[in-house]
Scaffold this motif. Structure first.
Motif: not given
Length: 839
Positions: A444-449, A480-489, A531-534, A561-567
């Motif tokens: 997930d891309i941190d702070n994508f919004k 395999s690699c895919g995209r399942i939501s807005s900024d979530e791979f 950008c950082s990633f979780s 992972a995102k609640k703990s600050g991401g990355n």
């Protein structure tokens, strides 16, 4: 007696015999002439449609004989109608000889009318010959008369008889040509021509009879030839007339059969032409190629028939395909030629429907898909197919597009959620933990919004595409690699080593490699973006369940992972599920807390430096029958997250106003203020101002006693809207307090715009400053100075010791709230404590 003898000026006509005609025989003779002409003219269609030249001459001869006999019979019937005072016999030889010119004249007439398009010269020549022939026949027949009288002809009438016969014969021969544009019916044209021809024959006869003079003559020498009586000649004439009638009937029947056969042939030819035209139209309008394919015993094949679509589909003209069918094979894609030949041979061996899809390479290099369907049949020359071929390129492209839409993400081209779930379920079904492990890694891309809000969605989409490209390059083999939501791979890791330590080491190595690739700057709008990633990982094991469950576990790990600050990388553990289930159970219980009367308001007094109670803060408490007392720090954020805070906040506001109304009737509590915390979702409701106005009117409150507490983050979320709403509410007399001042992004520029009446110092600064941290107390002094500068009331929260109270007094704070004075309590305990302070 001479063959032709004419009267002169010296001839005494007064002594000539006078005869008369029998009307019945005259009419009969005219009918015989018309019938003979009709019989002859009826041969016209038989002659024109004769199968060969011999048949043509036979029909021409029979028609000439029929007409000649009719003319001859008409003549002698007319002769019999003449009644003279002397006995009349007829020479046999001349009587029979007179038949010959009649037949010759009829043959000329019939030849002319049988022409498809007779010219004027032919008609005129035929009329002259016809008239002459009738004249020769008539005067030959007259010469056959044997009687006691001399036969002479008046020259003028003689000439008129011949000229009339020629004129009327010409008219009869030209009737069809001249009237055909007006009269379309062949029978009517034949009848008109027959009537005119009959008149020509009859008029010539009777004019010639009128031109004849019979002078008495004694001792007339007897002729050498045989003689027949009048009665015998009449019988012959009747027989001839009946024969002509029978012949006419036969000719009419035969003509009808010929016409019916002709019409049948014309109908058949027209039907064939119509069918051929219809087939050509159908073949040209069929969306594809209609063809006949023949496979010969030597293995070669040809196309006996191919519609024009052959050129469009294969680039080969129908003529070329008929000459050499191999040119069509050469147009087929080289990779499909063998399969096409194999399917054709299989269809030929089994005589089953040939149904095959193949590609064709056009002259411009374009590739198109074709579908061939044909039904085979075997004959002595080999096997032939009749079928059609259609262009299915559009269908193939649509199927590819549908597949792309069904299984791939439209923006990034990666696998979409549906395809990922299918692949993951297959991995789960085939999992053998003894040989290898598998797992799901969410990225997930941190702070994508924030990027979308600041740079726009176009920049966000570009970042997603670049991230997808890097992930697709960096994923390990068998993944395999895919995209399942807005900024979530998502990455499906199918071949992980068994053993917990080796497994986690491999997952961390993969994440390290991905992070190295992803942390390189991205170029967006000619600028570099970092950008950082979780990462959230879930292991598929024997108890992993379905693909949806495995994705759910990875998503839980990613949320941690995102609640703990991401990355960071978080691996799923069962304890996470327990926390979520507890949260869910708490959320369900909270939904019924208001209606079940489980919520209560507790009140914490606020005191001035003199020790007088000046107000209270309403604090929400939840007493669950099974869970017991639930902390506000636990359920308030949950209510804000799921939207229940609006309902709960309205209940708190209503209860606080109701309590204020009761206190206004008690002098000891009448001047106490009531501070109520307002959530962001509640404050930004479009009808919030109306709600405050409604409660003020409903409970008949003094508005200055109601204080609404707002946090900095709430106000700054939409500063302009917040200022507008606060101004409207302040016009009602309600006051505002800034809660937890100093913990957010406070600035003098914001504070100068916001119409707050009160500032509350957060308990963190009070507690930290009194513990010996001079920097935190500097902040307290600054907050007190700002409040004094803007003329705001100052309230210190969390005062728990006398030392904290003294420090605050020394810094200029004159209002306190905290455990040093009273803990939050229900209304009864709060009122009791306030009364005790007043004694």
């Amino acid at each position: 007696m001479a063959f032709l003898a004419f009267t002169t000026d010296k001839t005494d006509l007064s002594v000539a015999y006078h005869g008369h005609h029998t009307v019945v025989l005259v009419v009969l003779s005219l009918l015989i002439a018309v019938l003979a002409a009709y019989t002859s003219f009826s041969h016209r269609s038989l002659i024109q449609h004769a199968a060969n030249q011999t048949a043509r001459y036979l029909w021409l001869g029979s028609g000439a004989i029929a007409m000649g006999l009719g003319v001859w019979a008409m003549h002698f019937t007319g002769m019999m109608s003449l009644q003279l005072p002397v006995n009349v016999d007829y020479q046999v030889n001349l009587t029979l000889l007179s038949l010959l010119p009649a037949i010759l004249a009829a043959s000329v007439a019939l030849y002319v009318v049988a022409q498809p398009a007779s010219s004027a010269g032919q008609i005129l020549g035929g009329g002259v010959l016809m008239g002459a022939g009738i004249g020769v026949m008539h005067y030959t027949g007259m010469a056959a008369m044997v009687m006691d009288a001399e036969r002479l002809y008046q020259p003028g009438l003689f000439i008129i008889s011949i000229a009339g016969a020629v004129l009327l014969a010409t008219l009869a021969l030209g009737t069809r040509r001249w009237l055909a544009p007006v009269i379309r019916h062949n029978l009517i044209l034949d009848l008109l021509s027959s009537v005119v021809m009959g008149l020509a024959i009859a008029s010539m006869h009777y004019i010639a009879m009128h031109a004849t003079v019979y002078l008495p003559l004694a001792d007339l020498p007897l002729p050498d030839a045989a003689v027949m009586t009048r009665q015998t000649l009449g019988t012959i004439a009747v027989v001839v007339a009946v024969s002509i009638l029978v012949l006419a009937t036969l000719i009419v029947l035969m003509r009808r059969q010929v016409q019916e056969a002709q019409q049948s042939r014309m109908r058949a030819r027209s039907k064939v032409q119509q069918l051929d035209q219809r087939w050509q139209r159908i073949a040209s309008r069929v969306p594809g190629l209609v063809y006949e394919l023949r496979l010969h015993s030597d293995g070669s094949f040809t196309f006996p028939y191919a519609s024009d679509a052959m050129l469009d589909l294969y680039g080969v003209s129908p003529e070329q395909a008929r000459q050499d069918g191999m040119q069509v094979l050469y147009a087929i894609h080289p990779e499909d030629q063998a399969a096409v030949l194999q399917s054709i041979n299989q269809s030929a061996e089994q005589l089953t429907l040939w149904h095959h899809e193949h590609r064709v390479i056009m002259a411009n290099g374009q590739t198109r898909w074709l579908l061939s369907n044909a039904q085979p049949q075997r004959d002595e020359a080999g096997v032939s197919w009749s079928g059609f071929t259609t262009d299915i390129s559009a269908r193939k492209a649509a199927e590819q597009q549908i597949r792309q839409l069904a299984y791939y993400d439209a923006l990034t081209g990666l696998l979409n959620r549906g395809r990922i779930q299918q692949s993951l379920q297959q991995i789960c079904d085939e999992l053998n933990p003894q040989q290898h492990c598998a797992g799901v890694l969410l990225v997930d891309i941190d702070n994508f919004k924030r990027l979308n809000d600041t740079q726009g969605h176009q920049a966000g989409d570009e970042l997603l595409k670049q991230v997808a490209g890097r992930l697709n390059q960096a994923i390990p083999a068998n993944s395999s690699c895919g995209r399942i939501s807005s900024d979530e791979f998502v990455l499906l890791l199918a071949k992980l080593p068994p053993g917990e330590q080796q497994l986690m080491a491999e997952v961390e190595r993969i994440c390290a490699g991905l992070r190295q690739q992803l942390q390189q700057p991205f170029q967006l709008n000619q600028h570099y973006y970092h950008c950082s990633f979780s990462f959230g990982f879930a292991l598929a094991d024997e108890s992993g369940g379905s693909s949806a469950e495995l994705l759910k576990r990875a998503d839980i790990a990613l949320s941690q992972a995102k609640k703990s600050g991401g990355n960071s990388l978080v691996c799923f553990s069962p304890a996470m599920t327990e926390q979520i289930q507890q949260r869910y159970a708490l959320e369900l219980a909270l939904a019924n807390a208001v209606t079940a009367n489980q919520l209560q308001l507790h009140y914490q007094p606020q005191l001035a430096d003199s020790g007088d109670v000046i107000g209270v803060e309403a604090l929400l408490r939840w007493q669950h029958p099974e869970l017991g007392a639930v902390s506000p720090a636990q359920f308030i954020p949950l209510a804000e997250a799921n939207g229940q805070i609006e309902k709960i906040g309205d209940w708190v506001l209503q209860q606080a106003c109701a309590q204020l109304q009761q206190w206004q009737h008690d002098p000891q509590f009448a001047r106490l203020t009531m501070s109520v915390n307002i959530s962001a979702r509640q404050f930004y409701l479009p009808e919030f101002v109306s709600i405050i106005q409604h409660y003020l009117q409903h409970f008949q409150l003094a508005p200055e006693l109601l204080i609404l507490e707002l946090t900095e983050s709430l106000v700054l979320a939409n500063l302009d809207d917040a200022v507008a709403k606060m101004e409207q509410i302040k016009q009602l007399g309600v006051r505002f307090s800034m809660d937890d001042f100093g913990t957010g992004y406070s600035s003098l520029s914001y504070l100068s715009r916001l119409p707050f009446d009160e500032v509350k110092i957060d308990q963190y600064f009070v507690r930290s400053g009194s513990s010996g941290n001079p920097r935190d107390w500097v902040i307290v002094d600054a907050i007190i100075g700002i409040a004094d500068t803007y003329g705001m009331t100052l309230v210190a929260e969390g005062v728990e010791t006398e030392m904290q109270r003294q420090l605050l007094l020394k810094s200029g704070c004159r209002c306190f709230q905290g455990y040093l004075f009273a803990r939050p309590a229900d209304i009864a305990a709060t009122e009791s404590w306030i009364k005790s302070q007043s004694r």
